[in-house]
Design an enzyme around this catalytic site. Structure first.
Site, PDB file in Angstrom:
ATOM      1  N   GLU A  48     -19.162 -70.570  46.775  1.00 30.95           N
ATOM      2  CA  GLU A  48     -20.071 -71.151  46.007  1.00 30.95           C
ATOM      3  C   GLU A  48     -19.446 -72.003  44.993  1.00 30.95           C
ATOM      4  OE1 GLU A  48     -22.300 -68.415  43.493  1.00 30.95           O
ATOM      5  OE2 GLU A  48     -22.927 -70.376  42.253  1.00 30.95           O
ATOM      6  N   CYS A  80     -24.069 -72.074  37.181  1.00 28.53           N
ATOM      7  CA  CYS A  80     -24.358 -72.884  38.294  1.00 28.53           C
ATOM      8  C   CYS A  80     -25.478 -73.556  38.662  1.00 28.53           C
ATOM      9  CB  CYS A  80     -23.743 -72.107  39.351  1.00 28.53           C
ATOM     10  SG  CYS A  80     -24.289 -70.440  39.470  1.00 28.53           S
TER      11      CYS A  80
END
Lengths: 481, 481
Positions: free
Chosen positions: B217, B254
């Site tokens: 990720e 994020c």
């Protein structure tokens, strides 16, 4: 190539409706069947695989298209999961609804050895279209004419459902294939072929500014273990069966048994005698192209001259176009540690297998532990071992890490199209954990999306509470059929 | 590193039993909760994230471990598919039984910003252990002490169930991290971090002699679209909500909204006024480390000096250790075509967002079409649009290709641990199609295996007809709960 990819990309909206997709796949099967005689003739002219095999392969291809149509209609592959808000969770769960959407244009690299089933209308194409992804197929140079015919047939099927014909693109040539995997509008790739070619394309897919999934089926040795008890029980049947499997289709199957662990001693000798008799009586055959024939002849020669390697039936060049089947033997101990005999642990495409004679279980185990990944691994057991006495379960557990499909008392050639099929395995058998045959092959071309707090009025029908499409799903934790 | 990987590899057999795995995960949650005060104190000392946030994050981490224990017990993740022989298929189907097996040792690369939930005992570790895979964690250098404490806690939990403590390895240092992904006994990797670091490891994973799955990720802009009607309806609420989301945790998420498409005109001006007021009243905060602070200050400065970019609230350096939040504005037209403003389409970690003011839907659409992949995409709609009038459904469809999670009238910060969660998205959000949060995260660490004609006596219990373990499965085509 760029034109084909752009046309495919532009056609993706026409595949959004699942009922259109399944009808398209069924029409494709029907039109291919309708053109059977013409297609089989064209295929035979380019591949020399013979009308019997090719007719069967076309039937398999149409069965596969219809199997994917059924999968599209059922909709379980969408993996619908719905969670209503839950304030007792840590952190609290909002309204979340997940399903899978198509990735986009899929590049399909055809195989030489299955001009129907692993080519333009093969499993990669069928599963990609089923997922809602247009395809651009890189035609295999061994059957370019057939590829054009099949692509035209698929496009006629598309037009019957108002899908732009660009939904199935076809490109020819090495350069086009190399560039295809780099095209920004290509979202994933499927490949069946050699380790060298597949790895080069895998590397290119990974090196893109935006890497894409590359599902490649490359090479496989497909080991077979024959227990002492199995050999004692039915040496002749196993020897004959092995001969049939390793020479089927002139040994041009990705699941050809390429390494056989057979016991030393009398039972093993009987097995080899049967294998010798059966292989000696098998006709020479035509390989798919001359490059393969050259590689086969060279590969056999290189292997045969290794120390302690014997050739009870020497495989090699037959007439100008043919090769004759054969097999080599080697003491298993030669394969138990790194050395020049490692060449025998690499696939040699064509009608050859290597029989490694083992002294005891630990020697056989030592060879197994050194194998690269495989599509299949097979064990032949005695009736008692199969019933649970002895090392049967242990052997199954030993073979499981090696392959994607583990067979008992059978032969790996023959790959059924079934929901439970897995045609893939640890690298180099496959470059991913996916399968290229069977119902779950569709998973390769999808990605999940979750919607958070989307109002019912805006949700795709697949994600609504009342389940208007009757999809199998996980609803607030509970699995619903 | 090599020692840790070998110890993990040696421990994999101890995870084979699913009941042991789920009990281990539950014990881990219990022991972490038992050590809460000590762990939160240690975490705060290294990260300055504060006891409130860290206590919540630890609770989330324990909830996640238990959620995976439940998933292990239920067993649906094994994806059992059983086909009895079917001679009516083309070709005929033999007895085939498929399920999923663990891949092997998983390398886990921890994130800086979630010292519990995306670190040693976080989602990658929990899902890998749930799948039956030992882990070797690369500790994040921003909380090495906490990493040791958590790893020790996990090992104590393992020992309670006679699992060798090597089942959770921990390594420190850049070099160890680079070498870890290349280790021949490592079978897969999970990563949460920057695009640069993640891509380097992804490339190394793909370049191995035997490539492995790399689930990374990396970065995400997390676009937010505010319709004209939504702004007209509740400009103030949206402006305040946006300020809360973009400054939460000092912008170190994020899923921080990094690009906001807001309409020009009076309603949009009101929205910006609220945003200005709320952000101005938000305190400066401490970033996780000085490198991040330097990158933030430099990133803001570089963006702020682009033509036509304004800073209603200037983000930047606060005191020696802190940064103050702020936001930039830019006419959306500047982002509609390639140019120097593309820098605004790259993530800037920290409490900053960019508000792009659009004139009309087509201008907003032009910006959206240029975005790289994202973890989330959000749209704020008016009540009427949410009820199905206007462009609501169209906007949802437009956002779907951009992200793995699409939100309506909410904020992307906050990622629930739920079966329907998807925390992943098109590259660079994720390097694969997988999720790192939610039930399906377990799928990353498994591969399917099919058994062909294996006698009942030798089959794993999971694949037997009578279903002694009561697993959900597909049995001869029919889905069984």
């Amino acid at each position: 190539m760029d034109t084909a990819v752009r046309a495919a990309h532009a056609a993706r909206g026409a595949l959004a409706d699942r009922t259109v997709r399944s009808a398209f796949l069924r029409s494709a099967a029907e039109l291919l069947e309708g053109a059977k005689d013409h297609l089989v003739e064209a295929a035979d002219a380019e591949t020399a695989l013979g009308p019997v095999r090719l007719t069967g392969e076309l039937a398999r291809t149409c069965y596969q298209l219809r199997a994917f149509a059924d999968i599209v209609d059922e909709g379980a592959f969408l993996d619908v999961v719905i969670n209503h808000p839950d304030d007792t969770a840590t952190p609290p769960i909002p309204d979340l609804r997940r399903y899978k959407v198509p990735l986009g244009v899929v590049a399909v690299y055809s195989a030489s050895n299955f001009p129907f089933a692993f080519s333009v209308a093969g499993g990669d194409t069928a599963s990609a279209l089923a997922a809602g992804c247009p395809v651009v197929v890189k035609a295999h140079p061994d059957h370019p004419g057939l590829s054009e015919l099949v692509a035209a047939t698929l496009r006629r099927a598309a037009e019957q459902h108002d899908i732009p014909k660009g939904v199935v693109g076809l490109v020819h040539g090495f350069e086009a294939g190399v560039e295809l995997v780099k095209h920004p509008l290509v979202s994933a790739a499927g490949f069946t072929g050699s380790v060298r070619g597949g790895r080069a394309l895998f590397d290119a897919a990974a090196a893109r500014p935006v890497p894409i999934p590359f599902h490649g089926e490359l090479g496989s040795l497909n080991p077979v273990v024959i227990t002492e008890a199995a050999a004692a029980e039915r040496a002749e049947a196993i020897g004959t069966g092995l001969a049939g499997s390793m020479t089927l289709g002139v040994g041009q199957f990705c699941v050809k048994p390429g390494l056989v662990l057979a016991p030393t001693g009398a039972a093993g000798d009987r097995l080899l005698k049967s294998l010798t008799d059966a292989v000696s009586n098998t006709d020479a055959g035509v390989l798919l192209d001359h490059r393969m024939r050259d590689n086969f002849v060279a590969g056999v020669a290189e292997r045969a001259e290794l120390p302690d390697v014997d050739a009870p039936v020497t495989p090699g060049a037959g007439s100008e176009h043919t090769v004759s089947p054969g097999f080599l033997t080697v003491p298993a101990g030669r394969l138990a540690a790194e050395g020049e005999h490692d060449l025998l642990l690499e696939e040699c495409f064509g009608p050859i297998t290597v029989v490694a004679r083992y002294e005891d279980d630990s020697e056989a185990g030592a060879v197994l532990s050194r194998l690269p990944g495989n599509l299949t691994a097979t064990v032949h057991l005695s009736a008692e071992e199969a019933a649970g006495e002895g090392r049967g379960a242990e052997l199954l557990a030993e073979l499981t890490p090696l392959a994607g499909r583990v067979l008992v008392n059978g032969w790996p050639t023959g790959v059924a199209v079934a929901p439970a099929q897995h045609h893939g395995g640890p690298y180099p058998a496959t470059t991913s954990t996916s399968t290229s045959v069977g119902g779950t092959a569709i998973e390769r071309w999808l990605r999940p999306v979750a919607y958070q707090n989307a109002p019912e009025a805006l949700l795709p029908a697949e994600l609504r509470d009342e389940n208007p499409l009757g999809l199998p799903r996980r609803f607030n934790g509970r699995l619903e059929r």
